[in-house]
Design a protein around this motif. Structure first.
Motif, PDB file in Angstrom:
ATOM      1  N   GLY A 146     122.788  74.030 -40.715  1.00 15.51           N
ATOM      2  CA  GLY A 146     121.497  74.596 -41.106  1.00 15.51           C
ATOM      3  C   GLY A 146     121.528  76.097 -40.940  1.00 15.51           C
TER       4      GLY A 146
ATOM      5  N   HIS B 171     115.250  74.420 -44.353  1.00 15.22           N
ATOM      6  CA  HIS B 171     115.518  74.136 -42.938  1.00 15.22           C
ATOM      7  C   HIS B 171     114.920  72.802 -42.513  1.00 15.22           C
ATOM      8  CE1 HIS B 171     113.145  77.887 -43.610  1.00 15.22           C
ATOM      9  NE2 HIS B 171     114.355  78.261 -43.919  1.00 15.22           N
TER      10      HIS B 171
ATOM     11  N   PHE C 270     122.487  76.068 -35.348  1.00 15.83           N
ATOM     12  CA  PHE C 270     121.535  76.059 -36.469  1.00 15.83           C
ATOM     13  C   PHE C 270     121.332  77.459 -37.053  1.00 15.83           C
ATOM     14  CE2 PHE C 270     120.710  72.401 -33.837  1.00 15.83           C
ATOM     15  CZ  PHE C 270     120.772  71.394 -34.775  1.00 15.83           C
TER      16      PHE C 270
ATOM     17  N   GLU D 198     111.466  78.902 -37.035  1.00 17.13           N
ATOM     18  CA  GLU D 198     111.370  77.614 -37.736  1.00 17.13           C
ATOM     19  C   GLU D 198     112.743  76.969 -37.908  1.00 17.13           C
ATOM     20  OE1 GLU D 198     111.117  80.501 -39.032  1.00 17.13           O
ATOM     21  OE2 GLU D 198     111.952  80.571 -41.051  1.00 17.13           O
ATOM     22  N   VAL D 199     113.797  77.734 -37.644  1.00 19.67           N
ATOM     23  CA  VAL D 199     115.150  77.180 -37.737  1.00 19.67           C
ATOM     24  C   VAL D 199     115.606  76.655 -36.364  1.00 19.67           C
ATOM     25  CG1 VAL D 199     117.546  77.709 -38.379  1.00 19.67           C
ATOM     26  CG2 VAL D 199     115.662  78.767 -39.626  1.00 19.67           C
TER      27      VAL D 199
ATOM     28  N   HIS E 174     116.015  74.708 -32.965  1.00 17.97           N
ATOM     29  CA  HIS E 174     115.833  73.302 -32.601  1.00 17.97           C
ATOM     30  C   HIS E 174     115.549  73.117 -31.108  1.00 17.97           C
ATOM     31  CE1 HIS E 174     117.021  72.537 -36.639  1.00 17.97           C
ATOM     32  NE2 HIS E 174     117.096  71.242 -36.482  1.00 17.97           N
TER      33      HIS E 174
ATOM     34  N   ALA F 184     108.900  72.302 -39.248  1.00 16.35           N
ATOM     35  CA  ALA F 184     110.058  71.651 -39.853  1.00 16.35           C
ATOM     36  C   ALA F 184     110.255  70.217 -39.367  1.00 16.35           C
ATOM     37  CB  ALA F 184     111.310  72.463 -39.577  1.00 16.35           C
TER      38      ALA F 184
ATOM     39  N   ILE G 243     109.830  65.427 -34.803  1.00 17.03           N
ATOM     40  CA  ILE G 243     110.513  64.651 -33.768  1.00 17.03           C
ATOM     41  C   ILE G 243     109.930  64.873 -32.363  1.00 17.03           C
ATOM     42  CG2 ILE G 243     112.727  64.304 -32.584  1.00 17.03           C
ATOM     43  CD1 ILE G 243     113.229  63.206 -35.177  1.00 17.03           C
TER      44      ILE G 243
ATOM     45  N   LYS H 237     108.620  61.791 -30.074  1.00 15.17           N
ATOM     46  CA  LYS H 237     109.203  61.517 -28.752  1.00 15.17           C
ATOM     47  C   LYS H 237     108.112  61.415 -27.699  1.00 15.17           C
ATOM     48  CE  LYS H 237     113.953  62.905 -28.631  1.00 15.17           C
ATOM     49  NZ  LYS H 237     114.883  63.941 -28.933  1.00 15.17           N
TER      50      LYS H 237
ATOM     51  N   CYS I 219     115.547  60.860 -39.855  1.00 15.97           N
ATOM     52  CA  CYS I 219     115.625  60.886 -38.385  1.00 15.97           C
ATOM     53  C   CYS I 219     114.273  60.614 -37.724  1.00 15.97           C
ATOM     54  CB  CYS I 219     116.234  62.190 -37.890  1.00 15.97           C
ATOM     55  SG  CYS I 219     115.631  63.657 -38.703  1.00 15.97           S
TER      56      CYS I 219
END
Lengths: 122, 285
Positions: A48, A117, B78, B93-94, B96, B140, B143, B147, B168
């Motif tokens: 990414g 992204h 990332f 926003e990229v 993680h 984005a 998850i 969780k 995912c």
């Protein structure tokens, strides 16, 4: 002055790559000497954020101009922060675009596409 | 007991099935993990709602401390970081939220800060505990919210309304479930999407059965898929105007109609039998 161009292969006979972030190589062309250097784009296979890493590579190459058919928003931010000017390529011929740039025949690239992204991985 | 309700595409009836089963079961929980467009709450209209903000950890840089060593830039898988013109750029926003850049920074120029990405709403609809994950527009990944939703699932029967597809976010929603209900439409496209979630349920080793929704006269490609693969069909729900009207008015079908109450009661019974059967086969569960 150095110009960067995303290209499909390490040859002037290759084509301008349709992608900036995922281009396999960048041509670094010296307008003063006409010399060419092809550098590998370490972001080509990135999970990414390819545009950001590709842009970092272009910035580090000391290029002052980038010729590309398109560019994402994030990559554009990195490129702009380094003061690199971006121009939109007119066809897929590397030489045509360099010639067009030298003859002031290219328009500035101003429309940047949103990123992709978060489309994979966690 | 956690029952995940999933489908390969949106609009097949995941929410219809999970909302009605939870409403019917009594003293059950309904968890909406479809955080990009949660809609179960529109039917349950929960009361006494408590809202919790969900955040992720994002690095912040002190440019004065950063010496441009680029350890963080090189590390980030990332590519959320760039170093240009003597400044570190962070693409939130990229990111993680792995925290690796903060750990690595030799000068401790990077620190953590909380970035809100959405909320969880918890409330009650009669005796159903309703929990809804809501991701902010433009974020984005949902998850972290999923969780958190599944981290404190109450004991008893819980129905998890999954996001559509098999990405995912769906895997995260299904991971700890005891049983999967796959909801499918009677079209070739529906059968293809059913195959996607069927493969996912198999990949995770989850016992599963199918609800055939929107059933019409004529051949049902999703039913044919079940027969070919030997998948248990738990229930058939006919394509009826009455149900469509109830849905469009945001009503819980089993609370309005005895006929639908009976239909979902037999589905719930079928699911219970299946789960008991699976538990008998595999006492580890």
């Amino acid at each position: 002055m150095l110009i960067a161009v995303p290209v499909d292969d390490k040859s002037m006979k290759s084509k301008v790559c349709v992608s900036f972030g995922r281009a396999p190589y960048f041509l670094i062309y010296d307008t003063d000497s006409g010399s060419t250097d092809f550098i590998t784009n370490p972001a080509a296979m990135s999970q990414g954020g390819a545009g950001i890493k590709a842009a970092q590579t272009v910035v580090d190459s000391q290029a002052k101009v980038l010729l590309t058919p398109r560019c994402g928003e994030n990559a554009a931010q990195v490129v702009a922060a380094a003061g690199i000017k971006m121009f939109k390529t007119v066809n897929d011929s590397i030489q045509d675009n360099i010639d067009a740039y030298k003859g002031s025949g290219l328009s500035p690239l101003e429309d940047f596409h949103p990123g992709f992204h978060g489309q994979g991985g966690q | 007991m956690k029952i995940a309700v999933l489908s390969g595409k949106g609009g097949t009836g995941k929410t219809l099935v999970s909302v009605n089963l939870a409403a019917l079961a009594g003293d059950a929980a309904y968890i909406d993990c479809d955080v990009e467009e949660p809609n179960g709450h529109l039917f349950f209209k929960p009361a006494d709602v408590v809202t919790e903000e969900i955040t992720v950890k994002i690095p912040a840089v002190d440019q004065g401390l950063c010496n441009g060593c680029r350890e963080c830039v090189e590390f980030c898988k990332f590519n959320a970081l760039a170093y240009v013109d003597q400044r570190l750029m962070i693409f939130e926003e990229v990111c993680h939220s792995c925290g690796g850049c903060i750990l690595l920074c030799p000068l401790r120029a990077l620190t953590e800060r909380d970035q809100p990405i959405g909320v969880i709403e918890r409330g009650f609809s009669e005796d159903v505990r309703v929990m809804t994950g809501m991701l902010n527009t433009g974020e984005a990944s949902g998850i972290p919210i999923i969780k958190k939703l599944l981290a404190d699932v109450p004991a008893g029967l819980t129905f998890i309304d999954c996001p559509p597809g098999s990405a995912c976010t769906v895997m995260e929603s299904v991971r700890d479930s005891d049983y999967c209900i796959l909801v499918a439409e009677p079209t070739i496209f529906g059968a293809h999407n059913l195959a996607l979630v069927h493969e996912l349920a198999q990949l995770f080793g989850k016992p599963h059965g199918v609800v055939l929704n929107k059933c019409l006269e004529g051949p049902n490609p999703s039913e044919q898929y079940c027969q070919a693969k030997g998948i248990k069909i738990l229930a058939r729900i006919d394509y009826e105007q009455e149900l469509g009207v109830l849905n469009s008015e945001g009503l819980v079908a089993i609370r309005e109609s005895d006929r639908y109450r009976a239909l979902f009661a037999s589905l719930l019974e079928a699911v219970r039998e299946e789960v008991q059967h699976e538990t008998a086969l595999d006492p580890q569960r």
